[in-house]
Motif scaffolding. Sequence first.
Motif, PDB file in Angstrom:
ATOM      1  N   ARG A 164       0.802  -1.217   0.000  1.00 52.89           N
ATOM      2  CA  ARG A 164       0.000   0.000   0.000  1.00 52.89           C
ATOM      3  C   ARG A 164       0.839   1.272   0.000  1.00 52.89           C
ATOM      4  NH1 ARG A 164      -3.970   0.121   4.597  1.00 52.89           N
ATOM      5  NH2 ARG A 164      -5.084   1.590   3.307  1.00 52.89           N
ATOM      6  N   ILE A 165       2.132   1.127   0.125  1.00 54.64           N
ATOM      7  CA  ILE A 165       2.967   2.332   0.071  1.00 54.64           C
ATOM      8  C   ILE A 165       2.960   2.865  -1.359  1.00 54.64           C
ATOM      9  CG2 ILE A 165       5.279   3.268   0.391  1.00 54.64           C
ATOM     10  CD1 ILE A 165       5.770   1.096   2.450  1.00 54.64           C
ATOM     11  N   ARG A 166       2.661   4.131  -1.496  1.00 57.05           N
ATOM     12  CA  ARG A 166       2.582   4.719  -2.834  1.00 57.05           C
ATOM     13  C   ARG A 166       3.962   5.238  -3.231  1.00 57.05           C
ATOM     14  NH1 ARG A 166      -2.939   5.613  -3.939  1.00 57.05           N
ATOM     15  NH2 ARG A 166      -2.228   6.171  -6.014  1.00 57.05           N
ATOM     16  N   LEU A 167       4.490   4.687  -4.282  1.00 52.61           N
ATOM     17  CA  LEU A 167       5.879   4.986  -4.629  1.00 52.61           C
ATOM     18  C   LEU A 167       6.041   5.469  -6.050  1.00 52.61           C
ATOM     19  CD1 LEU A 167       7.158   1.698  -3.054  1.00 52.61           C
ATOM     20  CD2 LEU A 167       7.815   3.950  -2.248  1.00 52.61           C
ATOM     21  N   GLN A 168       4.947   5.813  -6.695  1.00 49.56           N
ATOM     22  CA  GLN A 168       5.048   6.034  -8.124  1.00 49.56           C
ATOM     23  C   GLN A 168       5.907   7.231  -8.490  1.00 49.56           C
ATOM     24  OE1 GLN A 168       2.331   6.210  -6.238  1.00 49.56           O
ATOM     25  NE2 GLN A 168       0.636   7.256  -7.236  1.00 49.56           N
ATOM     26  N   HIS A 169       6.192   8.099  -7.529  1.00 48.45           N
ATOM     27  CA  HIS A 169       6.993   9.260  -7.877  1.00 48.45           C
ATOM     28  C   HIS A 169       8.457   9.102  -7.494  1.00 48.45           C
ATOM     29  CE1 HIS A 169       3.602  11.398  -9.404  1.00 48.45           C
ATOM     30  NE2 HIS A 169       2.933  10.944  -8.374  1.00 48.45           N
ATOM     31  N   ALA A 170       8.799   7.900  -7.058  1.00 45.87           N
ATOM     32  CA  ALA A 170      10.216   7.622  -6.845  1.00 45.87           C
ATOM     33  C   ALA A 170      10.813   7.154  -8.169  1.00 45.87           C
ATOM     34  CB  ALA A 170      10.369   6.537  -5.794  1.00 45.87           C
ATOM     35  N   ASP A 171      12.060   7.528  -8.397  1.00 43.81           N
ATOM     36  CA  ASP A 171      12.731   7.013  -9.588  1.00 43.81           C
ATOM     37  C   ASP A 171      13.199   5.584  -9.356  1.00 43.81           C
ATOM     38  OD1 ASP A 171      12.555   9.509 -10.933  1.00 43.81           O
ATOM     39  OD2 ASP A 171      14.212  10.241  -9.694  1.00 43.81           O
ATOM     40  N   LEU A 172      13.475   5.303  -8.098  1.00 40.20           N
ATOM     41  CA  LEU A 172      14.029   3.989  -7.755  1.00 40.20           C
ATOM     42  C   LEU A 172      13.563   3.634  -6.350  1.00 40.20           C
ATOM     43  CD1 LEU A 172      16.206   1.652  -8.089  1.00 40.20           C
ATOM     44  CD2 LEU A 172      17.820   3.243  -7.050  1.00 40.20           C
ATOM     45  N   VAL A 173      13.232   2.365  -6.164  1.00 41.11           N
ATOM     46  CA  VAL A 173      12.866   1.883  -4.832  1.00 41.11           C
ATOM     47  C   VAL A 173      13.879   0.839  -4.401  1.00 41.11           C
ATOM     48  CG1 VAL A 173      11.178   0.468  -3.598  1.00 41.11           C
ATOM     49  CG2 VAL A 173      10.413   2.383  -4.981  1.00 41.11           C
ATOM     50  N   ILE A 174      14.351   0.991  -3.160  1.00 39.09           N
ATOM     51  CA  ILE A 174      15.256  -0.019  -2.613  1.00 39.09           C
ATOM     52  C   ILE A 174      14.563  -0.641  -1.410  1.00 39.09           C
ATOM     53  CG2 ILE A 174      17.491  -0.454  -1.552  1.00 39.09           C
ATOM     54  CD1 ILE A 174      18.558   2.007  -3.051  1.00 39.09           C
ATOM     55  N   SER A 175      14.230  -1.911  -1.518  1.00 40.76           N
ATOM     56  CA  SER A 175      13.638  -2.598  -0.378  1.00 40.76           C
ATOM     57  C   SER A 175      14.752  -3.259   0.419  1.00 40.76           C
ATOM     58  CB  SER A 175      12.600  -3.615  -0.842  1.00 40.76           C
ATOM     59  OG  SER A 175      13.188  -4.574  -1.688  1.00 40.76           O
ATOM     60  N   THR A 176      14.451  -3.570   1.673  1.00 42.82           N
ATOM     61  CA  THR A 176      15.524  -4.068   2.533  1.00 42.82           C
ATOM     62  C   THR A 176      15.149  -5.427   3.120  1.00 42.82           C
ATOM     63  OG1 THR A 176      14.620  -2.769   4.357  1.00 42.82           O
ATOM     64  CG2 THR A 176      16.375  -1.763   3.063  1.00 42.82           C
ATOM     65  N   GLN A 177      14.533  -5.435   4.317  1.00 43.74           N
ATOM     66  CA  GLN A 177      14.261  -6.722   4.955  1.00 43.74           C
ATOM     67  C   GLN A 177      12.916  -7.289   4.502  1.00 43.74           C
ATOM     68  OE1 GLN A 177      15.101  -4.490   8.446  1.00 43.74           O
ATOM     69  NE2 GLN A 177      16.317  -6.139   9.306  1.00 43.74           N
ATOM     70  N   PRO A 178      12.701  -8.602   4.702  1.00 46.01           N
ATOM     71  CA  PRO A 178      11.423  -9.185   4.330  1.00 46.01           C
ATOM     72  C   PRO A 178      10.288  -8.563   5.136  1.00 46.01           C
ATOM     73  CG  PRO A 178      13.001 -10.879   5.011  1.00 46.01           C
ATOM     74  CD  PRO A 178      13.599  -9.560   5.321  1.00 46.01           C
ATOM     75  N   PRO A 179       9.148  -8.349   4.564  1.00 43.11           N
ATOM     76  CA  PRO A 179       8.820  -8.553   3.161  1.00 43.11           C
ATOM     77  C   PRO A 179       8.711  -7.226   2.423  1.00 43.11           C
ATOM     78  CG  PRO A 179       6.808  -8.523   4.428  1.00 43.11           C
ATOM     79  CD  PRO A 179       7.919  -8.090   5.357  1.00 43.11           C
ATOM     80  N   THR A 180       9.682  -6.324   2.648  1.00 45.31           N
ATOM     81  CA  THR A 180       9.569  -5.014   1.997  1.00 45.31           C
ATOM     82  C   THR A 180       9.654  -5.132   0.478  1.00 45.31           C
ATOM     83  OG1 THR A 180      11.942  -4.655   2.265  1.00 45.31           O
ATOM     84  CG2 THR A 180      10.529  -3.735   3.951  1.00 45.31           C
ATOM     85  N   TYR A 181      10.120  -6.295  -0.005  1.00 42.32           N
ATOM     86  CA  TYR A 181      10.124  -6.475  -1.465  1.00 42.32           C
ATOM     87  C   TYR A 181       8.708  -6.531  -2.030  1.00 42.32           C
ATOM     88  CZ  TYR A 181      10.231 -11.072   0.747  1.00 42.32           C
ATOM     89  OH  TYR A 181       9.988 -12.132   1.592  1.00 42.32           O
ATOM     90  N   ALA A 182       7.708  -6.485  -1.157  1.00 45.79           N
ATOM     91  CA  ALA A 182       6.314  -6.447  -1.638  1.00 45.79           C
ATOM     92  C   ALA A 182       5.958  -5.074  -2.196  1.00 45.79           C
ATOM     93  CB  ALA A 182       5.354  -6.804  -0.508  1.00 45.79           C
ATOM     94  N   ALA A 183       6.753  -4.061  -1.884  1.00 50.71           N
ATOM     95  CA  ALA A 183       6.484  -2.729  -2.431  1.00 50.71           C
ATOM     96  C   ALA A 183       6.563  -2.780  -3.953  1.00 50.71           C
ATOM     97  CB  ALA A 183       7.515  -1.739  -1.883  1.00 50.71           C
ATOM     98  N   GLU A 184       5.630  -2.138  -4.590  1.00 55.16           N
ATOM     99  CA  GLU A 184       5.539  -2.273  -6.043  1.00 55.16           C
ATOM    100  C   GLU A 184       6.110  -1.046  -6.751  1.00 55.16           C
ATOM    101  OE1 GLU A 184       1.495  -3.195  -6.861  1.00 55.16           O
ATOM    102  OE2 GLU A 184       1.598  -5.113  -5.818  1.00 55.16           O
ATOM    103  N   HIS A 185       7.035  -1.288  -7.652  1.00 54.26           N
ATOM    104  CA  HIS A 185       7.633  -0.199  -8.418  1.00 54.26           C
ATOM    105  C   HIS A 185       8.355  -0.788  -9.619  1.00 54.26           C
ATOM    106  CE1 HIS A 185      10.182   3.297  -9.373  1.00 54.26           C
ATOM    107  NE2 HIS A 185       9.244   3.992  -8.781  1.00 54.26           N
ATOM    108  N   GLY A 186       8.348  -0.065 -10.701  1.00 57.43           N
ATOM    109  CA  GLY A 186       8.954  -0.563 -11.931  1.00 57.43           C
ATOM    110  C   GLY A 186      10.467  -0.664 -11.869  1.00 57.43           C
TER     111      GLY A 186
END
Lengths: 391, 399
Positions: B79-101
């Motif tokens: 549910r984190i809205r990230l569409q205005h980030a150029d890049l997303v860096i996820s860290t610990q599980p399960p932050t890789y659930a964040a959605e970004h291209g």
Amino acid sequence: MDAHATETVDEIRRLTNAALGRADVGPITPKPDRVAIENELRNAAEHELVDTIPGGGGGLSGRVKTLVMRLSAFSWSRQRSVNYSLRQTIVRLLDEIDDLRSSIDVAEQRAALRATVTAAELKRLGDQLGTNAHDPAPSVRANAHDDVWCLAPNVVANDGDSELDAMYGRLEAAFRSADSVLQERLGGYLGDLEFLRGGNLPLLDIGCGRGDFLAVLRNAGIAGRGIDQNAAAVAEATANGLDVTQGDALEYLATVASGSLGAVVALHVVEHLQPETCLALVDEARRVLAPGGLLILETPNPTNLAVGAASFYLDPTHVRPVPADYLQFLVRDRGFDDVEVRFLHALPEYEATIELPEQPNGRAFAALVDDLKWALKGPLDYAVLARCPGR
Amino acid sequence: MTPLRIAIIKPDWKIHGGFELVVDRLNEHLSAQGHQLTVAGYAAWPVPHRIYGRDIADDVWNQAPDFFRYLAQVEMCQRIRLQHADLVISTQPPTYAAEHGRHLALFYHHARRFYDLGDYVARIEGADGSLLAAASQAVRQIDNELFDKVTLMLAGSETVRERLQLYNHRYSGVDVFHAGPSIDPPADLGATRNRTVLSVGRHEFPKRTELFVQAMYLTDRTHGVCVGSGGRLGSVKELDAQLANGHVPGETSGDALWLRPVEPVERGTHEDRRPEQSRIEFMENVEVATLQQLMLTSLCLVAPALLEDYGLTAIEAMQHGLPVITCRDSGHLTHFVEHGVTGFVVEPNGAAIAEAIQSLVDDPDRAATMGAAARDYAAAFTWQRAFDEFDQAIEMVMS
């Protein structure tokens, strides 16, 4: 597994489907053929020869029989081990078949769900197109969702409602101003934007709708482009030869190079936004505007009580009225200079002079009348105009 | 590289361990390059008992709390809205659930109770095996789909990359990143070494500090220093007290010593029970300078953790000239230690660790030689190399 554990496994399955965006297929119950196979296996296990070796009985033949059985126990034992392995293998294969069946069920249900959703969406679009054939398309449609570029989950709004969307188009068509009034009102900004004429820096109209303001600008020789979420409105603007993109304003702004715009205009947009999103919009405008660039934010004036208490809520997508003091503060706080608040569109009665009879508290009474005029007949809207510093 | 708007997704576990130090360093590096950073943190504890619109009853929640906590976080990240980030860096599980291209997953470990540590967790907690199996299957299914959406995974070590292959069949889209030390290596060693045997790490499963404690009571002429805190510290101190009193706990062999449930011990009570003859000094919170001094003067480091993801502490100790004693099932730690050259790789029990320690006590020259070899080996682990690997990964994601 006890009842609690079964309930928990069901919950795990349901939530896993939810996480993966799948339809819930309900508990996976073994198919009858599997039950039959398992019964067969159980029966076979219960009647295994090695488990039912008869006693040798009395007499010499009985003792010999017992001896033979004991001597062959090793091979019986190995046979039992082989049988056990075979049963386990069959059970594993049955598990895999069940998994495959459930995958197929899930896929079928997903396909059915998608088909249902698609049909509903097509019907909605068809209805909207039918309506739009007679009515003007919805114009400004800023989304009330939170679109600040990185928001904590607890402030993210739910998805929109398609029925509300359809109703919104009809509502706005019913209450929009006459085109001539609109043209006149929008033309009021031409003097402010004169500095763009003939320049290289374009204007961006956020929530441009069908492009009314862009058309006014084009007629005045000022280059501009627009962004709006409403596909039908964008289609109409495009058909009119205007440079308009369909999409989310903040997403679009994110693609715009810093310092590349001469003006950013958002007419009747900020009242559709959550405070965080409004802040993000102002920040993004600040980033994309060139030094000296102009920001114009127009919104209903809630200090006109008829607006603040009633007409504001005619639009169900309005989030909250935005007082001029706040918007002025926000823009200044986010680094803009030359901030001006301009009240707009007062009713004719506001300008009319009211002849007051002579009375002892005449001046106080006159002031009260002025306040009432403002509150009831005063400006319907206001605009905040501000400059990007560094001119 | 053009300055980017980078969102870093990080759960807040209310601790600041090795991984947090790594993230801090990377943040500093990215900021120094002119990138605009936003840390999208969220409280990993406690989480609401409502997931995907469903209220989870307490009796259901309590049967698989870790699964529900995991899934609640999946939902929060989605549910984190990230569409205005150029890049997303996820860290610990399960932050890789964040959605970004453009999504770079800095991946140090799975939710390991649902993977390689599942059997151990079941034994420690006496968990219902069928429930744990159902939850593990669900988590792996979810993870596999989430991993598919990640642009590039940056595994914290070769061991972590192997786990991604083994459990998630990810044979491509995974690079490796080697974090540098959180303590700067000294210019020269200089100091005289004593017979202190060092252990640095949190007292949590699966760090197995119990093995270190047990080993210390099987050695001669040694002094142990155990740096770190954690939920099992009370239990570890109880073990120390028992051993110091000459009492041998019933379960001292095999896995039983560390694979046992621990009751929370009230803070301070174990201090009262500790006898004078304890051979181990416990230090919960130490300054970097103190730790550095310990590493410069100790004899060796014991790192007995089970299936370690990386083992930054071991690298830091090696850079300070310490040979490292680790166990054959210690995961990536065994990549660092060459048996008999930079330390020892022994069986995971107190006696085997004690034997390795004693060999160094009895032969200080050999200890010095191994320490020098360890230092040479560890010299390659620098932040410059880590930043290069990290920058390369970002460039790959952005391209």
